[in-house]
Design a protein around this motif. Structure first.
Motif, PDB file in Angstrom:
ATOM      1  N   GLN A   1      -6.818  54.738  79.841  1.00 15.33           N
ATOM      2  CA  GLN A   1      -7.118  55.951  80.595  1.00 15.33           C
ATOM      3  C   GLN A   1      -8.533  55.936  81.161  1.00 15.33           C
ATOM      4  O   GLN A   1      -8.810  56.608  82.140  1.00 15.33           O
ATOM      5  CB  GLN A   1      -6.930  57.193  79.715  1.00 15.33           C
ATOM      6  CG  GLN A   1      -5.481  57.550  79.485  1.00 15.33           C
ATOM      7  CD  GLN A   1      -4.734  56.504  78.689  1.00 15.33           C
ATOM      8  OE1 GLN A   1      -5.210  56.016  77.685  1.00 15.33           O
ATOM      9  NE2 GLN A   1      -3.550  56.141  79.166  1.00 15.33           N
ATOM     10  N   VAL A   2      -9.430  55.175  80.540  1.00 15.82           N
ATOM     11  CA  VAL A   2     -10.799  55.120  81.045  1.00 15.82           C
ATOM     12  C   VAL A   2     -11.096  53.797  81.756  1.00 15.82           C
ATOM     13  O   VAL A   2     -12.249  53.507  82.054  1.00 15.82           O
ATOM     14  CB  VAL A   2     -11.827  55.376  79.916  1.00 15.82           C
ATOM     15  CG1 VAL A   2     -11.626  56.749  79.314  1.00 15.82           C
ATOM     16  CG2 VAL A   2     -11.776  54.293  78.853  1.00 15.82           C
ATOM     17  N   SER A   3     -10.044  53.033  82.018  1.00 14.75           N
ATOM     18  CA  SER A   3     -10.209  51.731  82.671  1.00 14.75           C
ATOM     19  C   SER A   3      -9.397  51.634  83.954  1.00 14.75           C
ATOM     20  O   SER A   3      -8.965  50.556  84.342  1.00 14.75           O
ATOM     21  CB  SER A   3      -9.777  50.611  81.710  1.00 14.75           C
ATOM     22  OG  SER A   3     -10.549  50.617  80.540  1.00 14.75           O
ATOM     23  N   GLY A   4      -9.168  52.734  84.588  1.00 11.78           N
ATOM     24  CA  GLY A   4      -8.443  52.726  85.851  1.00 11.78           C
ATOM     25  C   GLY A   4      -7.128  53.465  85.822  1.00 11.78           C
ATOM     26  O   GLY A   4      -6.574  53.799  86.856  1.00 11.78           O
ATOM     27  N   ASN A   5      -6.589  53.712  84.654  1.00 11.34           N
ATOM     28  CA  ASN A   5      -5.367  54.463  84.392  1.00 11.34           C
ATOM     29  C   ASN A   5      -4.333  54.433  85.515  1.00 11.34           C
ATOM     30  O   ASN A   5      -3.487  53.561  85.533  1.00 11.34           O
ATOM     31  CB  ASN A   5      -5.709  55.897  84.006  1.00 11.34           C
ATOM     32  CG  ASN A   5      -4.522  56.641  83.416  1.00 11.34           C
ATOM     33  OD1 ASN A   5      -3.572  56.033  82.959  1.00 11.34           O
ATOM     34  ND2 ASN A   5      -4.574  57.939  83.437  1.00 11.34           N
ATOM     35  N   ILE A   6      -4.390  55.370  86.446  1.00  6.51           N
ATOM     36  CA  ILE A   6      -3.350  55.470  87.473  1.00  6.51           C
ATOM     37  C   ILE A   6      -3.349  54.278  88.424  1.00  6.51           C
ATOM     38  O   ILE A   6      -2.389  54.054  89.145  1.00  6.51           O
ATOM     39  CB  ILE A   6      -3.443  56.784  88.288  1.00  6.51           C
ATOM     40  CG1 ILE A   6      -4.774  56.876  89.022  1.00  6.51           C
ATOM     41  CG2 ILE A   6      -3.222  57.986  87.390  1.00  6.51           C
ATOM     42  CD1 ILE A   6      -4.868  58.058  89.977  1.00  6.51           C
TER      43      ILE A   6
ATOM     44  N   LYS B   1     -14.707  49.097  86.865  1.00  2.86           N
ATOM     45  CA  LYS B   1     -15.713  49.093  85.800  1.00  2.86           C
ATOM     46  C   LYS B   1     -15.005  49.120  84.453  1.00  2.86           C
ATOM     47  O   LYS B   1     -14.976  50.131  83.761  1.00  2.86           O
ATOM     48  CB  LYS B   1     -16.646  50.294  85.945  1.00  2.86           C
ATOM     49  CG  LYS B   1     -17.428  50.284  87.225  1.00  2.86           C
ATOM     50  CD  LYS B   1     -18.301  51.503  87.348  1.00  2.86           C
ATOM     51  CE  LYS B   1     -19.026  51.485  88.674  1.00  2.86           C
ATOM     52  NZ  LYS B   1     -19.792  52.700  88.902  1.00  2.86           N
ATOM     53  N   ARG B   2     -14.445  47.986  84.087  1.00  3.33           N
ATOM     54  CA  ARG B   2     -13.720  47.887  82.825  1.00  3.33           C
ATOM     55  C   ARG B   2     -14.675  48.051  81.651  1.00  3.33           C
ATOM     56  O   ARG B   2     -15.802  47.560  81.687  1.00  3.33           O
ATOM     57  CB  ARG B   2     -13.005  46.543  82.713  1.00  3.33           C
ATOM     58  CG  ARG B   2     -12.021  46.273  83.836  1.00  3.33           C
ATOM     59  CD  ARG B   2     -10.751  47.090  83.642  1.00  3.33           C
ATOM     60  NE  ARG B   2      -9.744  46.688  84.607  1.00  3.33           N
ATOM     61  CZ  ARG B   2      -9.349  47.465  85.597  1.00  3.33           C
ATOM     62  NH1 ARG B   2      -9.857  48.639  85.760  1.00  3.33           N
ATOM     63  NH2 ARG B   2      -8.423  47.048  86.431  1.00  3.33           N
ATOM     64  N   LEU B   3     -14.213  48.715  80.631  1.00  2.91           N
ATOM     65  CA  LEU B   3     -15.011  48.936  79.426  1.00  2.91           C
ATOM     66  C   LEU B   3     -15.004  47.702  78.543  1.00  2.91           C
ATOM     67  O   LEU B   3     -15.944  47.464  77.787  1.00  2.91           O
ATOM     68  CB  LEU B   3     -14.450  50.152  78.668  1.00  2.91           C
ATOM     69  CG  LEU B   3     -15.340  50.838  77.657  1.00  2.91           C
ATOM     70  CD1 LEU B   3     -16.645  51.289  78.289  1.00  2.91           C
ATOM     71  CD2 LEU B   3     -14.626  52.020  77.042  1.00  2.91           C
ATOM     72  N   VAL B   4     -13.950  46.896  78.632  1.00  6.06           N
ATOM     73  CA  VAL B   4     -13.829  45.675  77.827  1.00  6.06           C
ATOM     74  C   VAL B   4     -13.323  44.533  78.698  1.00  6.06           C
ATOM     75  O   VAL B   4     -12.748  44.763  79.762  1.00  6.06           O
ATOM     76  CB  VAL B   4     -12.855  45.872  76.631  1.00  6.06           C
ATOM     77  CG1 VAL B   4     -13.354  46.951  75.702  1.00  6.06           C
ATOM     78  CG2 VAL B   4     -11.451  46.167  77.103  1.00  6.06           C
TER      79      VAL B   4
ATOM     80  N   SER C   1     -18.147  45.734  76.782  1.00  2.00           N
ATOM     81  CA  SER C   1     -19.226  45.852  77.733  1.00  2.00           C
ATOM     82  C   SER C   1     -19.894  47.211  77.617  1.00  2.00           C
ATOM     83  O   SER C   1     -19.297  48.178  77.195  1.00  2.00           O
ATOM     84  CB  SER C   1     -18.705  45.633  79.155  1.00  2.00           C
ATOM     85  OG  SER C   1     -17.806  46.663  79.494  1.00  2.00           O
ATOM     86  N   VAL C   2     -21.151  47.226  77.998  1.00  2.00           N
ATOM     87  CA  VAL C   2     -21.928  48.470  77.875  1.00  2.00           C
ATOM     88  C   VAL C   2     -21.879  49.258  79.153  1.00  2.00           C
ATOM     89  O   VAL C   2     -21.748  48.792  80.200  1.00  2.00           O
ATOM     90  CB  VAL C   2     -23.400  48.149  77.524  1.00  2.00           C
ATOM     91  CG1 VAL C   2     -24.170  49.421  77.302  1.00  2.00           C
ATOM     92  CG2 VAL C   2     -23.475  47.254  76.320  1.00  2.00           C
TER      93      VAL C   2
END
Length: 119
Positions: free
Chosen positions: A56-61, A105-108, A118-119
């Motif tokens: 959900q925080v990595s692009g979701n839709i 902007k992937r979190l991982v 990733s930070v």
């Protein structure tokens, strides 16, 4: 407006308070989708479903279903309180600024075998 601001998720807070869901975890899935699960995707069922999650925080839709499953499995395999904190902060950003801001902007790094986030 309700979907964009995620206000429609508020009733799920009751599920979290009742212990049926967690704040962070793989999103609940439709029962019919379970038939399509293989052993790898089934790992996402090893954790309580969450109101928000890595997909959900990595692009979701903007992610296809298989990529969402990959994010969920990564989360299950690399669970940490630190990752949860990052997901919660990113969730605030998604609600305030929209999912489009986080598409690239992937979190991982899903391709990494290390536990790096990733930070």
């Amino acid at each position: 407006f309700l979907r964009r601001t995620k206000i429609d998720e508020i009733p799920q807070v009751l599920n979290v308070l009742k212990g049926e869901m967690s704040l962070v975890g793989p999103r609940p899935e439709r029962i019919a989708s379970l038939e399509e699960y293989d052993d790898e995707i089934s790992k996402r069922l090893n954790m309580r479903p969450g109101m928000t999650g890595l997909a959900q925080v990595s692009g979701n839709i903007h992610l296809n279903l298989q990529d969402r499953y990959k994010h969920d499995v990564y989360y299950v395999e690399h669970y940490s309180v630190w990752l949860d904190i990052k997901i919660i902060f990113r969730t605030v950003g998604v609600v305030l600024f929209g999912e489009d801001k986080y598409v690239d902007k992937r979190l991982v790094d899903l391709n990494s075998s290390k536990r790096g986030v990733s930070v």
